[in-house]
Design an enzyme around this catalytic site. Structure first.
Site, PDB file in Angstrom:
ATOM      1  N   ASN A   1      -5.106 -10.538  -3.204  1.00  0.00           N
ATOM      2  CA  ASN A   1      -4.814 -10.090  -1.933  1.00  0.00           C
ATOM      3  C   ASN A   1      -4.319  -8.623  -2.149  1.00  0.00           C
ATOM      4  OD1 ASN A   1      -2.362 -10.849  -3.108  1.00  0.00           O
ATOM      5  ND2 ASN A   1      -1.616 -11.680  -1.205  1.00  0.00           N
TER       6      ASN A   1
ATOM      7  N   ASP B   1       0.818  -1.258  -0.013  1.00  0.00           N
ATOM      8  CA  ASP B   1       0.044   0.135  -0.072  1.00  0.00           C
ATOM      9  C   ASP B   1       0.668   1.297   0.052  1.00  0.00           C
ATOM     10  OD1 ASP B   1      -2.386  -1.647   0.468  1.00  0.00           O
ATOM     11  OD2 ASP B   1      -1.577  -1.716   2.505  1.00  0.00           O
TER      12      ASP B   1
ATOM     13  N   ARG C   1      -6.034   0.417   8.411  1.00  0.00           N
ATOM     14  CA  ARG C   1      -4.753   0.160   8.373  1.00  0.00           C
ATOM     15  C   ARG C   1      -4.315   0.627   9.545  1.00  0.00           C
ATOM     16  NH1 ARG C   1      -3.766   1.920   2.389  1.00  0.00           N
ATOM     17  NH2 ARG C   1      -5.098   0.321   1.246  1.00  0.00           N
TER      18      ARG C   1
ATOM     19  N   ARG D   1       3.124 -29.653  -5.070  1.00  0.00           N
ATOM     20  CA  ARG D   1       2.637 -30.237  -6.470  1.00  0.00           C
ATOM     21  C   ARG D   1       1.433 -30.709  -6.746  1.00  0.00           C
ATOM     22  NH1 ARG D   1       8.546 -31.659  -5.686  1.00  0.00           N
ATOM     23  NH2 ARG D   1       7.869 -33.909  -5.339  1.00  0.00           N
TER      24      ARG D   1
ATOM     25  N   GLY E   1      -4.277  -4.758  -3.919  1.00  0.00           N
ATOM     26  CA  GLY E   1      -5.372  -3.928  -4.408  1.00  0.00           C
ATOM     27  C   GLY E   1      -4.607  -2.362  -4.667  1.00  0.00           C
TER      28      GLY E   1
ATOM     29  N   GLY F   1       1.643   2.837  -2.728  1.00  0.00           N
ATOM     30  CA  GLY F   1       1.170   3.619  -3.879  1.00  0.00           C
ATOM     31  C   GLY F   1       2.040   3.287  -5.292  1.00  0.00           C
TER      32      GLY F   1
ATOM     33  N   THR G   1      -9.870  -5.288   1.749  1.00  0.00           N
ATOM     34  CA  THR G   1     -10.811  -5.764   2.684  1.00  0.00           C
ATOM     35  C   THR G   1     -11.598  -4.540   3.214  1.00  0.00           C
ATOM     36  OG1 THR G   1      -8.842  -5.377   4.119  1.00  0.00           O
ATOM     37  CG2 THR G   1      -9.227  -7.803   3.272  1.00  0.00           C
TER      38      THR G   1
ATOM     39  N   THR H   1      -7.680  -1.678   0.244  1.00  0.00           N
ATOM     40  CA  THR H   1      -8.517  -1.851  -1.008  1.00  0.00           C
ATOM     41  C   THR H   1      -9.228  -2.983  -1.098  1.00  0.00           C
ATOM     42  OG1 THR H   1      -6.429  -0.669  -1.872  1.00  0.00           O
ATOM     43  CG2 THR H   1      -8.045  -1.133  -3.337  1.00  0.00           C
TER      44      THR H   1
ATOM     45  N   ASP I   1       2.095  14.912   0.814  1.00  0.00           N
ATOM     46  CA  ASP I   1       0.906  15.819   0.953  1.00  0.00           C
ATOM     47  C   ASP I   1       0.136  15.460   2.126  1.00  0.00           C
ATOM     48  OD1 ASP I   1       0.505  13.692  -0.960  1.00  0.00           O
ATOM     49  OD2 ASP I   1      -1.430  14.457  -1.116  1.00  0.00           O
TER      50      ASP I   1
HETATM   51  P1  IMP Z   1      -2.275 -12.975   2.501  1.00  0.00           P
HETATM   52  O1  IMP Z   1      -1.268 -12.711   1.482  1.00  0.00           O
HETATM   53  O2  IMP Z   1      -3.737 -12.537   2.104  1.00  0.00           O
HETATM   54  O3  IMP Z   1      -2.241 -14.542   3.329  1.00  0.00           O
HETATM   55  O4  IMP Z   1      -1.998 -12.064   3.694  1.00  0.00           O
HETATM   56  C1  IMP Z   1      -0.733 -12.119   4.419  1.00  0.00           C
HETATM   57  C2  IMP Z   1      -0.464 -10.983   4.978  1.00  0.00           C
HETATM   58  O5  IMP Z   1      -0.040  -9.942   4.010  1.00  0.00           O
HETATM   59  C3  IMP Z   1      -1.302 -10.095   5.889  1.00  0.00           C
HETATM   60  O6  IMP Z   1      -0.800  -9.287   6.900  1.00  0.00           O
HETATM   61  C4  IMP Z   1      -2.107  -9.243   4.873  1.00  0.00           C
HETATM   62  O7  IMP Z   1      -2.732  -7.980   5.474  1.00  0.00           O
HETATM   63  C5  IMP Z   1      -0.728  -8.892   3.979  1.00  0.00           C
HETATM   64  N1  IMP Z   1      -0.933  -8.367   2.596  1.00  0.00           N
HETATM   65  C6  IMP Z   1      -1.153  -9.128   1.748  1.00  0.00           C
HETATM   66  N2  IMP Z   1      -1.565  -8.455   0.426  1.00  0.00           N
HETATM   67  C7  IMP Z   1      -1.377  -7.259   1.055  1.00  0.00           C
HETATM   68  C8  IMP Z   1      -1.384  -5.914   0.218  1.00  0.00           C
HETATM   69  O8  IMP Z   1      -1.423  -5.783  -1.048  1.00  0.00           O
HETATM   70  N3  IMP Z   1      -1.154  -4.942   0.701  1.00  0.00           N
HETATM   71  C9  IMP Z   1      -0.899  -4.669   2.115  1.00  0.00           C
HETATM   72  N4  IMP Z   1      -1.123  -5.868   3.007  1.00  0.00           N
HETATM   73  C10 IMP Z   1      -1.074  -6.980   2.199  1.00  0.00           C
END
Ligand code: IMP
Length: 439
Positions: A45, A20, A310, A148, A47, A22, A306, A304, A338
């Protein structure tokens, strides 16, 4: 103003913190000078929120390059694909009238409904050691890849092999769900027919992207690799086990795309001016109380994927130094300066104090040390509130027009990490960006 970022053929954009930072905006910004944009790890996962004019786009799987229809967007083999999410994303873009210039690797692994269920099983089993997963099935699909037992995109086009594979893997999962007393309505027949349907719908995008990218590379096409997550979530270099399950350091771009690269690359580490973290782990520079609420709301720090609020904290130089080393970062992009306005002084974490009084300046592998780490702060002068219009004027005039305190903040990052800050992002729009030089 010259805002060309690089003359190099390959640019890799990676997150230097907990995700996150940017990166989506940066990948989109770089795409104007590229021919191909490639996702090489992670799944939905991730966003990415992109703001273009009045339109806001939320992408999870499809590379940000999709917003430029003349560029080729590639979902590489290292990406984990939930076909139901991908179909929804394609549909949303089509509904907005976008042209979908997308290629999907035959070798990418498929996230199945049992992977999402299994995420819940693992989360409750791990308790304090859990990462606070997004629940998208990432750890289980990566587990299956190593065991596998995985199902790959190409299998959706081959009913017999799909039948053979799903039969084996489902006999494995149905026994696990029975043992853990997990109630579910999954059936072999439904999953099999869903996968074949997805195969038919996605077939026009599926190809050997390894060969495609090799041809592009050989003929001098410009390629941008768009990382997801951030260095501290990397399963090898990050804060294990509180991270994700695909590597996100820049060196993984080759593995996750199948492209062996021997040219010089430009590797951009994206760092937010402060830190945010969604999920569970020790977080030494975390801000608590009212100040955290202020920063979270001002920065719009809600997931983004869930929607989870944060956690937020002060910039951590120890983390940035590790990101620079492990990805071979050649320049920083610093985002959201900013947002960090109106503070008298700004703490920046430069080390961790352990229980016995020792101060360490590198990320410890030891979970015990990371749990007890207390931040050691260096205080930099803050800067007043500036309106968006004031920031836009500074952007138009260039780096030297930034207030001295902002320049001091940026130059502190440079001197502590020994990496130049090439790009400064001062707002979500493409044009709210200062490129200091072409590298
Ligand atoms: P998972 O990859 O969904 O299993 O999550 C594992 C850890 O990575 C958790 O702490 C999530 O919040 C974090 N996480 C996974 N993808 C992102 C992302 O794109 N941005 C921020 N945290 C992430």
């Amino acid at each position: 103003m010259n805002n060309k970022v690089t003359d190099k053929q390959v640019t890799i954009v990676v997150g230097a913190q907990w995700g996150d930072e940017g990166k989506g905006k940066m990948a989109d910004f770089l795409t104007k000078d590229a021919d191909y944009v490639v996702r090489f790890q992670g799944g939905n996962n991730a966003g990415h929120t992109l703001k273009i004019g009045t339109e806001v786009y939320k992408l999870h799987l499809i590379p940000s390059g999709i917003l430029h229809p003349d560029k080729v967007s590639v979902i590489g083999n290292g990406t984990l694909i939930d076909p139901s999410v991908l179909m929804q994303e394609i549909k949303k873009l089509e509904d907005k009238g976008m042209v979908i210039n997308l290629r999907i690797s035959q070798r990418a692994h498929i996230i199945m409904p049992y992977h999402r269920l299994m995420d819940g099983v693992l989360g409750s089993l791990q308790g304090q050691l859990a990462a606070g997963s997004t629940g998208s099935g990432i750890a289980p699909v990566c587990g299956d890849k190593s065991l596998r037992l995985g199902i790959r995109v190409i299998d959706l086009l081959e009913p017999e092999v799909l039948n053979e594979k799903l039969d084996k893997v489902w006999s494995y999962y149905s026994r696990i769900f029975e043992a853990f007393d997990v109630s579910h309505e999954l059936t072999f027949g439904q999953m099999y027919s869903d996968l074949l349907r997805y195969g038919t719908l996605l077939s026009k995008y599926i190809e050997d992207t390894e060969v495609l990218l090799h041809e592009a590379y050989k003929t001098g096409k410009k390629i941008v690799f768009e990382g997801a997550q951030g260095m501290s979530l990397d399963p090898d270099q990050g804060v294990y086990p509180h991270g994700t399950s695909t590597n996100n350091v820049a060196t993984y771009a080759g593995v996750g795309s199948g492209l062996g690269m021997n040219e010089k690359k430009h590797i951009i580490g994206v760092a937010k001016a402060y830190v945010s973290r969604v999920g569970q782990s020790p977080f030494p520079s975390e801000i608590e109380g009212e100040q955290a609420v202020w920063l979270r709301d001002k920065g719009g720090e809600y997931g983004t994927t869930t929607g989870r609020p944060r956690r937020v904290g002060w910039l951590d130089i120890v983390q940035l130094k590790q990101a620079a080393r492990t990805s071979g970062i050649t320049a920083w992009t610093v985002t959201k300066l900013d947002i960090l306005t109106g503070l008298d002084s700004i703490p920046v974490c430069i080390g961790y104090k352990l229980k016995d009084g020792t101060i360490i300046n590198e990320m410890p592998a030891s979970l015990t040390q990371f749990r007890e780490a207390v931040p050691v702060y260096h205080y930099l002068p803050g800067w007043r509130e500036y309106s968006e219009a004031e920031f836009n004027t500074m952007i138009a005039e260039g780096y030297d027009a930034l207030p001295d305190e902002i320049q001091e903040y940026i130059e502190f990052i440079e001197s502590e990490t020994d990496i130049p800050v090439q790009i400064v992002s001062l707002g979500p729009e493409r044009n709210q960006t200062i490129v200091r030089s072409t590298m």
